[in-house]
Write a protein that holds these residues in place. Structure first.
Motif, PDB file in Angstrom:
ATOM      1  N   LEU A 270      69.775  55.447  65.768  1.00 59.50           N
ATOM      2  CA  LEU A 270      69.624  56.627  65.030  1.00 59.50           C
ATOM      3  C   LEU A 270      68.546  57.506  66.170  1.00 59.50           C
ATOM      4  CD1 LEU A 270      69.588  58.715  62.981  1.00 59.50           C
ATOM      5  CD2 LEU A 270      67.716  57.164  61.726  1.00 59.50           C
ATOM      6  N   SER A 271      69.008  58.932  66.317  1.00 63.15           N
ATOM      7  CA  SER A 271      68.228  59.579  67.279  1.00 63.15           C
ATOM      8  C   SER A 271      67.885  60.974  66.242  1.00 63.15           C
ATOM      9  CB  SER A 271      68.750  59.970  68.198  1.00 63.15           C
ATOM     10  OG  SER A 271      68.213  60.728  69.271  1.00 63.15           O
ATOM     11  N   LEU A 272      66.488  61.438  66.183  1.00 66.54           N
ATOM     12  CA  LEU A 272      65.941  62.357  65.519  1.00 66.54           C
ATOM     13  C   LEU A 272      65.429  63.159  66.475  1.00 66.54           C
ATOM     14  CD1 LEU A 272      65.281  60.713  62.286  1.00 66.54           C
ATOM     15  CD2 LEU A 272      67.331  62.091  62.488  1.00 66.54           C
ATOM     16  N   GLY A 273      65.318  63.157  67.914  1.00 63.28           N
ATOM     17  CA  GLY A 273      64.566  63.901  68.735  1.00 63.28           C
ATOM     18  C   GLY A 273      64.527  65.426  68.483  1.00 63.28           C
ATOM     19  N   GLY A 274      63.485  66.010  68.287  1.00 65.15           N
ATOM     20  CA  GLY A 274      63.285  67.307  68.036  1.00 65.15           C
ATOM     21  C   GLY A 274      63.599  67.834  66.709  1.00 65.15           C
ATOM     22  N   THR A 275      64.059  67.226  65.722  1.00 65.72           N
ATOM     23  CA  THR A 275      64.519  67.793  64.482  1.00 65.72           C
ATOM     24  C   THR A 275      63.435  68.022  63.583  1.00 65.72           C
ATOM     25  OG1 THR A 275      66.464  66.538  64.517  1.00 65.72           O
ATOM     26  CG2 THR A 275      65.652  66.749  62.118  1.00 65.72           C
ATOM     27  N   VAL A 276      63.412  68.985  62.799  1.00 72.13           N
ATOM     28  CA  VAL A 276      62.546  69.495  61.740  1.00 72.13           C
ATOM     29  C   VAL A 276      62.970  69.307  60.473  1.00 72.13           C
ATOM     30  CG1 VAL A 276      61.147  71.542  61.190  1.00 72.13           C
ATOM     31  CG2 VAL A 276      61.719  71.139  63.500  1.00 72.13           C
ATOM     32  N   VAL A 277      62.198  68.693  59.613  1.00 74.93           N
ATOM     33  CA  VAL A 277      62.699  68.362  58.225  1.00 74.93           C
ATOM     34  C   VAL A 277      61.396  69.055  57.210  1.00 74.93           C
ATOM     35  CG1 VAL A 277      64.223  66.759  58.804  1.00 74.93           C
ATOM     36  CG2 VAL A 277      61.775  66.103  57.926  1.00 74.93           C
ATOM     37  N   GLY A 278      61.804  69.363  55.963  1.00 79.42           N
ATOM     38  CA  GLY A 278      60.837  69.710  55.142  1.00 79.42           C
ATOM     39  C   GLY A 278      60.073  68.682  54.687  1.00 79.42           C
ATOM     40  N   LEU A 280      60.237  63.778  54.231  1.00 77.53           N
ATOM     41  CA  LEU A 280      60.873  62.736  54.513  1.00 77.53           C
ATOM     42  C   LEU A 280      60.936  61.450  53.406  1.00 77.53           C
ATOM     43  CD1 LEU A 280      62.129  60.684  56.769  1.00 77.53           C
ATOM     44  CD2 LEU A 280      59.731  60.048  57.439  1.00 77.53           C
ATOM     45  N   CYS A 281      61.864  60.964  53.112  1.00 79.19           N
ATOM     46  CA  CYS A 281      62.054  59.958  52.025  1.00 79.19           C
ATOM     47  C   CYS A 281      62.923  58.653  52.453  1.00 79.19           C
ATOM     48  CB  CYS A 281      62.689  60.631  50.633  1.00 79.19           C
ATOM     49  SG  CYS A 281      62.712  59.299  49.428  1.00 79.19           S
ATOM     50  N   ASP A 282      62.092  57.567  52.720  1.00 81.92           N
ATOM     51  CA  ASP A 282      63.105  56.501  53.267  1.00 81.92           C
ATOM     52  C   ASP A 282      62.503  55.317  52.730  1.00 81.92           C
ATOM     53  OD1 ASP A 282      60.361  56.837  54.285  1.00 81.92           O
ATOM     54  OD2 ASP A 282      60.577  56.249  56.335  1.00 81.92           O
ATOM     55  N   THR A 283      63.372  54.185  53.243  1.00 80.19           N
ATOM     56  CA  THR A 283      62.814  52.858  52.811  1.00 80.19           C
ATOM     57  C   THR A 283      62.872  52.162  53.956  1.00 80.19           C
ATOM     58  OG1 THR A 283      65.179  52.387  52.433  1.00 80.19           O
ATOM     59  CG2 THR A 283      63.541  52.833  50.491  1.00 80.19           C
ATOM     60  N   LYS A 284      62.396  50.892  54.319  1.00 79.17           N
ATOM     61  CA  LYS A 284      62.557  50.037  55.452  1.00 79.17           C
ATOM     62  C   LYS A 284      63.693  49.848  55.771  1.00 79.17           C
ATOM     63  CE  LYS A 284      59.618  46.689  54.067  1.00 79.17           C
ATOM     64  NZ  LYS A 284      58.799  45.756  54.096  1.00 79.17           N
ATOM     65  N   ASP A 285      64.558  49.743  54.861  1.00 79.33           N
ATOM     66  CA  ASP A 285      65.960  49.077  55.278  1.00 79.33           C
ATOM     67  C   ASP A 285      66.884  50.411  55.514  1.00 79.33           C
ATOM     68  OD1 ASP A 285      66.140  49.995  52.649  1.00 79.33           O
ATOM     69  OD2 ASP A 285      66.927  48.217  51.756  1.00 79.33           O
ATOM     70  N   LEU A 293      65.749  53.473  67.641  1.00 82.34           N
ATOM     71  CA  LEU A 293      65.272  54.503  66.925  1.00 82.34           C
ATOM     72  C   LEU A 293      64.577  55.468  67.899  1.00 82.34           C
ATOM     73  CD1 LEU A 293      64.788  56.002  64.233  1.00 82.34           C
ATOM     74  CD2 LEU A 293      62.653  54.657  64.118  1.00 82.34           C
ATOM     75  N   CYS A 294      64.986  56.679  67.868  1.00 75.83           N
ATOM     76  CA  CYS A 294      64.364  57.821  68.530  1.00 75.83           C
ATOM     77  C   CYS A 294      63.867  58.828  67.571  1.00 75.83           C
ATOM     78  CB  CYS A 294      65.093  58.384  69.520  1.00 75.83           C
ATOM     79  SG  CYS A 294      64.337  59.881  70.581  1.00 75.83           S
ATOM     80  N   VAL A 295      62.550  58.900  67.600  1.00 72.88           N
ATOM     81  CA  VAL A 295      61.971  60.120  66.582  1.00 72.88           C
ATOM     82  C   VAL A 295      60.875  60.793  67.442  1.00 72.88           C
ATOM     83  CG1 VAL A 295      62.102  58.910  64.227  1.00 72.88           C
ATOM     84  CG2 VAL A 295      60.104  58.245  65.897  1.00 72.88           C
ATOM     85  N   ASN A 296      60.941  60.779  68.896  1.00 74.50           N
ATOM     86  CA  ASN A 296      60.155  61.688  69.557  1.00 74.50           C
ATOM     87  C   ASN A 296      60.510  63.248  69.356  1.00 74.50           C
ATOM     88  OD1 ASN A 296      58.052  61.780  71.611  1.00 74.50           O
ATOM     89  ND2 ASN A 296      59.541  62.073  73.319  1.00 74.50           N
ATOM     90  N   GLY A 297      59.606  63.992  69.183  1.00 71.24           N
ATOM     91  CA  GLY A 297      59.817  65.539  68.661  1.00 71.24           C
ATOM     92  C   GLY A 297      60.160  65.661  67.290  1.00 71.24           C
ATOM     93  N   PHE A 298      60.332  64.553  66.367  1.00 76.80           N
ATOM     94  CA  PHE A 298      60.665  64.540  64.990  1.00 76.80           C
ATOM     95  C   PHE A 298      59.269  65.200  64.312  1.00 76.80           C
ATOM     96  CE2 PHE A 298      61.195  62.095  61.088  1.00 76.80           C
ATOM     97  CZ  PHE A 298      62.212  62.929  60.565  1.00 76.80           C
ATOM     98  N   THR A 299      59.639  66.104  63.501  1.00 73.42           N
ATOM     99  CA  THR A 299      58.426  66.724  62.752  1.00 73.42           C
ATOM    100  C   THR A 299      59.007  66.893  61.369  1.00 73.42           C
ATOM    101  OG1 THR A 299      58.996  69.046  63.227  1.00 73.42           O
ATOM    102  CG2 THR A 299      57.593  67.963  64.637  1.00 73.42           C
ATOM    103  N   TYR A 300      57.978  66.739  60.490  1.00 74.11           N
ATOM    104  CA  TYR A 300      58.203  66.479  58.972  1.00 74.11           C
ATOM    105  C   TYR A 300      56.980  67.212  58.132  1.00 74.11           C
ATOM    106  CZ  TYR A 300      56.577  61.888  59.949  1.00 74.11           C
ATOM    107  OH  TYR A 300      55.685  60.926  60.596  1.00 74.11           O
ATOM    108  N   GLU A 301      57.127  67.863  57.144  1.00 74.66           N
ATOM    109  CA  GLU A 301      56.200  68.564  56.608  1.00 74.66           C
ATOM    110  C   GLU A 301      55.351  67.467  55.673  1.00 74.66           C
ATOM    111  OE1 GLU A 301      54.788  71.458  57.071  1.00 74.66           O
ATOM    112  OE2 GLU A 301      56.334  71.847  58.592  1.00 74.66           O
ATOM    113  N   ALA A 302      56.027  66.594  55.174  1.00 77.68           N
ATOM    114  CA  ALA A 302      55.252  65.499  54.043  1.00 77.68           C
ATOM    115  C   ALA A 302      56.086  64.607  53.996  1.00 77.68           C
ATOM    116  CB  ALA A 302      55.229  66.280  52.570  1.00 77.68           C
ATOM    117  N   ILE A 303      55.582  63.407  53.357  1.00 76.50           N
ATOM    118  CA  ILE A 303      56.542  62.138  53.133  1.00 76.50           C
ATOM    119  C   ILE A 303      56.537  62.143  51.454  1.00 76.50           C
ATOM    120  CG2 ILE A 303      56.119  59.480  53.039  1.00 76.50           C
ATOM    121  CD1 ILE A 303      54.452  59.821  55.770  1.00 76.50           C
ATOM    122  N   HIS A 304      57.929  62.065  51.017  1.00 80.29           N
ATOM    123  CA  HIS A 304      57.992  62.037  49.638  1.00 80.29           C
ATOM    124  C   HIS A 304      57.214  60.831  48.972  1.00 80.29           C
ATOM    125  CE1 HIS A 304      60.473  61.916  46.235  1.00 80.29           C
ATOM    126  NE2 HIS A 304      60.699  63.205  46.375  1.00 80.29           N
TER     127      HIS A 304
END
Length: 533
Positions: A270-278, A280-285, A293-304
């Motif tokens: 999964l690659s989210l490089g440079g992605t902007v999201v309002g 983030l809502c996730d679970t470990k699985d 996993l690539c989250v370099n440059g991934f930005t998010y305003e808040a964690i749900h």
């Protein structure tokens, strides 16, 4: 004039099935050719045949269009032979092929339709570049395509429904939708299956992208390509079986991203490089395995609120990234989210972990250690793996890899380690206070012991007035720079005899003073750094 009469002027050899098509379309807008059309498998059922060009004529002929009512034209339970080419059609009503079997290509280049429904049908290839649909596009309810669905630059006025669909074009593009615009939601759910790449580069979705309860397979390549996509709503990636890569680089997801309960086959990435999201809502699985996993440059305003905010679990998430290079941005992003939400302590822990990661690279990823590792792998490998290991030792490739690593020298390595132990890289300056208090306490004990042994003497022999020797004040006076508590200027260790208690206290006093200057300087630097941040 009726539609059937007009059709006979155009086609000389209409079959009984085709005559029924034109008659029923004009009367009700729906032509049913199989009594149990709702429960059939179009690819194996015994369906009446009609020529695809007859259906295309309904969409493209101006006079035929004038005889079709607002109910549109829907065909149910038929097998269409030949190519259905309705390019540049202008048909403002619904066009549907429900539970039909199309043996050849559907071409809808630059066509304009009210609604397009291929629910439950079996097709080979659909080409709908720049197609305009004012309503919805329905490829659901058991729809299956055994070839590419090409919708470059297509525009959908409402939702695109692909629930329960099967897109199969193994090793190639199953769906190509670069530059699409979908005003509503896009559904890939309810046992959706894609074998081949689902590609939506630089597309825009006015609602949500729901990709859940499905299978995405393209083991040697990208299974879902959302690079550059813009989504007004939420992107849901949940309860998926993924064999291949999901790429969502430089995407813009206004309301958020949800990743939950996914199963990643070996190599799933999964690659989210440079992605902007309002949010983030996730679970470990929801995330792939370590190194995928690539989250370099991934930005998010808040964690749900439903997602974990536990620092250890969040750091474990960031550690899923490959260890091929140092990536500080994901740590800084997570720390910024914590800080914005009032979790200063958690933010500092994340920034300390970022520096710990840099220290890890200094220790384990220096060019010398990397070369030794590659050489050991080369000696152990056999066959093709040995060739791959040898290629990693080639000068150009090795240099390209090591250039991505932090520049290493032992001085920088030691200083970074020392800052981590001493002040938590500047994020735990209170450690300086603990060390300073410890030094003062040690000095208090040693100087007090020396005073009891008579090893502390007045600085000026024969002085008439000398304040009483106080070990605690003396320890503070010698430790703190630029402070005079009238102890260090009046009392000194008696170092006239070598290796005496006084001479040993004199040596310690020099160390005590130097530590005072050092810790005070470090404290001021940490305070300035904190004020800057």
């Amino acid at each position: 004039m009726t539609l059937l009469v007009l059709a006979k002027e155009r086609f000389d050899d209409l079959t009984e099935v085709e005559e029924k098509l034109f008659s029923e379309i004009q009367k009700t807008g729906v032509a049913v050719f199989h009594e149990k059309w709702e429960n059939i498998d179009p690819s194996t059922a015994d369906l009446p045949e009609l020529r695809a060009e007859c259906v295309a004529w309904l969409l493209t002929d101006r006079k035929a269009g004038e005889l079709i009512t607002h109910r549109g034209a829907t065909v149910k339970g038929a097998r269409l032979t030949g190519k259905l080419d309705a390019s540049f059609a202008r048909f403002p009503w619904q066009f549907g092929l429900i539970r039909c079997h199309l043996l050849r290509t559907i071409i809808l280049l630059d066509a304009s339709l009210g609604v397009l429904s291929l629910s439950g049908s079996r097709i080979t290839l659909l080409i709908g570049d720049r197609m305009q649909i004012s309503g919805g596009l329905f490829l659901d309810d058991g729809f299956a395509a055994h070839g590419e669905l090409r919708l470059l630059g297509a525009s959908i006025g409402e939702c695109m429904q692909c629930s329960g669909a099967v897109f199969c074009n193994e090793g190639d593009h199953a769906l190509t939708g670069d530059g699409m615009h979908i005003a509503g939601n896009l559904y890939f759910d309810s046992d959706f299956v894609a074998i081949g790449e689902v590609r939506l580069l630089r597309s825009s979705i006015g609602g949500d992208l729901i990709c859940s309860d499905g299978v995405l397979i393209n083991e040697e390549g990208t299974a879902l390509n959302l690079e550059g996509i813009s989504v007004v709503g939420v992107v849901f990636l949940r309860e998926l079986l993924v064999a291949g890569r999901i790429v969502a680089d430089v995407a813009k997801l206004d309301k958020g991203l949800e990743l939950k309960n996914n199963s990643w086959r070996s190599g799933g990435f999964l690659s989210l490089g440079g992605t902007v999201v309002g949010g983030l809502c996730d679970t470990k699985d929801g995330w792939p395995a370590k190194g995928n996993l690539c989250v370099n440059g991934f930005t998010y305003e808040a964690i749900h609120d439903e997602a974990t905010k536990n620092v250890a679990e969040r750091l474990a998430w960031l550690d899923l990234q490959p260890d091929d290079e140092y990536r500080p941005q994901p740590y800084e992003q997570l720390a910024a989210v914590y800080a914005r939400n009032g979790f200063g302590s958690q933010a500092r822990k994340v920034l300390i972990a970022k520096n710990d990661k840099l220290l890890w690279f200094y220790r384990h990823r220096s060019p010398l250690k990397r070369r030794k590792t590659y050489m050991a792998e080369f000696l152990k490998a056999q066959g093709d793996e040995r060739i791959d290991a040898a290629e990693r030792l080639l000068p150009d490739r090795f240099k390209a890899e090591t250039d991505r690593l932090p520049k290493h020298n032992w001085g920088r390595h030691f200083w970074h380690w020392f800052l981590g132990k001493c002040v938590g890289y500047g994020y735990r300056p209170q450690r300086l206070l603990y060390i300073a208090l410890g030094m003062v306490a040690v000095g208090w004990l040693l100087f007090g012991w020396g005073g009891g042994q008579g090893a502390m003497v007045p600085a000026l022999a024969g002085a008439q007035e000398c304040p009483r020797f106080q070990p605690l004040v003396y320890s503070l006076d010698t430790f703190l720079p630029l402070v005079d508590l009238e102890q260090k200027s009046r009392w000194v260790p008696d170092s006239r005899v070598a290796w005496s208690v006084g001479s040993l206290l004199g040596g310690y006093q020099v160390f005590h003073i130097l530590m005072g200057w050092f810790l005070t300087t470090m404290g001021v630097a940490a305070l300035i750094d904190r004020l800057k941040r």
